[in-house]
Design a protein around this motif. Structure first.
Motif, PDB file in Angstrom:
ATOM      1  N   ALA A  90       0.661  -0.718  -0.307  1.00  0.00           N
ATOM      2  CA  ALA A  90       0.060  -0.153   0.405  1.00  0.00           C
ATOM      3  C   ALA A  90       1.015   1.087  -0.426  1.00  0.00           C
ATOM      4  N   ALA A  91       0.831   2.356  -0.741  1.00  0.00           N
ATOM      5  CA  ALA A  91       1.536   3.473  -1.403  1.00  0.00           C
ATOM      6  C   ALA A  91       0.617   4.034  -2.114  1.00  0.00           C
ATOM      7  N   VAL A  92       1.332   5.395  -2.270  1.00  0.00           N
ATOM      8  CA  VAL A  92       1.112   5.456  -3.958  1.00  0.00           C
ATOM      9  C   VAL A  92       2.052   5.886  -4.623  1.00  0.00           C
ATOM     10  N   TYR A  93       2.007   5.009  -5.931  1.00  0.00           N
ATOM     11  CA  TYR A  93       2.664   4.665  -6.816  1.00  0.00           C
ATOM     12  C   TYR A  93       2.890   5.767  -8.057  1.00  0.00           C
ATOM     13  N   TYR A  94       4.039   5.688  -8.207  1.00  0.00           N
ATOM     14  CA  TYR A  94       4.333   6.893  -9.591  1.00  0.00           C
ATOM     15  C   TYR A  94       5.405   6.644 -10.997  1.00  0.00           C
ATOM     16  N   CYS A  95       4.911   7.243 -11.670  1.00  0.00           N
ATOM     17  CA  CYS A  95       5.814   6.756 -12.486  1.00  0.00           C
ATOM     18  C   CYS A  95       6.382   7.394 -12.847  1.00  0.00           C
ATOM     19  N   ASN A  96       8.286   7.678 -13.417  1.00  0.00           N
ATOM     20  CA  ASN A  96       8.940   8.493 -13.619  1.00  0.00           C
ATOM     21  C   ASN A  96       9.610   7.829 -14.842  1.00  0.00           C
ATOM     22  N   ALA A  97       9.972   8.846 -15.615  1.00  0.00           N
ATOM     23  CA  ALA A  97      10.626   8.829 -16.935  1.00  0.00           C
ATOM     24  C   ALA A  97      12.208   9.776 -16.694  1.00  0.00           C
ATOM     25  N   SER A  98      13.570   9.188 -17.223  1.00  0.00           N
ATOM     26  CA  SER A  98      14.284   9.457 -17.175  1.00  0.00           C
ATOM     27  C   SER A  98      15.052   9.774 -17.856  1.00  0.00           C
ATOM     28  N   ARG A  99      16.143  11.257 -17.920  1.00  0.00           N
ATOM     29  CA  ARG A  99      17.039  10.451 -19.496  1.00  0.00           C
ATOM     30  C   ARG A  99      18.109  11.643 -19.227  1.00  0.00           C
ATOM     31  N   ALA A 100      19.106  12.300 -19.693  1.00  0.00           N
ATOM     32  CA  ALA A 100      19.987  13.180 -19.295  1.00  0.00           C
ATOM     33  C   ALA A 100      18.876  14.407 -19.295  1.00  0.00           C
ATOM     34  N   TRP A 105       7.385  13.326 -13.693  1.00  0.00           N
ATOM     35  CA  TRP A 105       6.703  12.586 -12.949  1.00  0.00           C
ATOM     36  C   TRP A 105       5.018  12.655 -13.637  1.00  0.00           C
ATOM     37  N   GLY A 106       5.099  11.491 -12.848  1.00  0.00           N
ATOM     38  CA  GLY A 106       3.371  11.433 -12.471  1.00  0.00           C
ATOM     39  C   GLY A 106       2.788  11.759 -11.586  1.00  0.00           C
ATOM     40  N   GLN A 107       1.294  12.271 -11.036  1.00  0.00           N
ATOM     41  CA  GLN A 107       1.233  12.921 -10.372  1.00  0.00           C
ATOM     42  C   GLN A 107       0.709  11.818  -9.067  1.00  0.00           C
ATOM     43  N   GLY A 108       0.577  10.425  -9.269  1.00  0.00           N
ATOM     44  CA  GLY A 108       0.086   9.525  -8.422  1.00  0.00           C
ATOM     45  C   GLY A 108      -0.404   9.116  -8.364  1.00  0.00           C
TER      46      GLY A 108
END
Length: 115
Positions: A90-100, A105-108
């Motif tokens: 149980a938590a807030v799940y976030y997606c993240n896109a990362s590059r240089a 981040w998404g809002q969760g």
């Protein structure tokens, strides 16, 4: 404008399943390392899974064999299939896109697991 929007969170009983989605606009997901993190109240943010631009996948130990990260390039959407959920998930799940050149981040999405 770059935007990530999570969906699919909710309340599930222990042992149940949920699928989170992270829909992207303004970027092509397949060109980024994509991450799922979760953050529980009072705890630090934890990496759950990632998928690289080449399709390499990593899971944190606690979700191995229960969670599956995937990407639909045609829909430009990232997924996290979560099975055998337990209260510790149980938590807030976030997606993240990362590059240089970008880190966004998404809002969760809230995931609640009842015992």
């Amino acid at each position: 404008q770059v935007q990530l929007v999570e969906s699919g969170g909710g309340l599930v009983q222990s042992g149940g399943s949920l699928r989170l989605s992270c829909s992207a606009s303004g970027i092509i997901l397949s060109m980024y390392v994509m991450y799922w993190y979760h953050k529980a109240p009072g705890k630090q943010r934890v990496l759950v899974a990632l998928i690289s631009s080449r399709g390499s996948i990593y899971y944190t130990d606690s979700v191995v064999s229960r969670f599956t990260i995937s990407r639909d390039n045609a829909k430009n959407t990232l997924y996290l299939q979560m099975n055998s959920l337990n209260p510790e998930d149980a938590a807030v799940y976030y997606c993240n896109a990362s590059r240089a050149d970008l880190d966004t981040w998404g809002q969760g999405a809230q995931v609640t697991v009842s015992s």
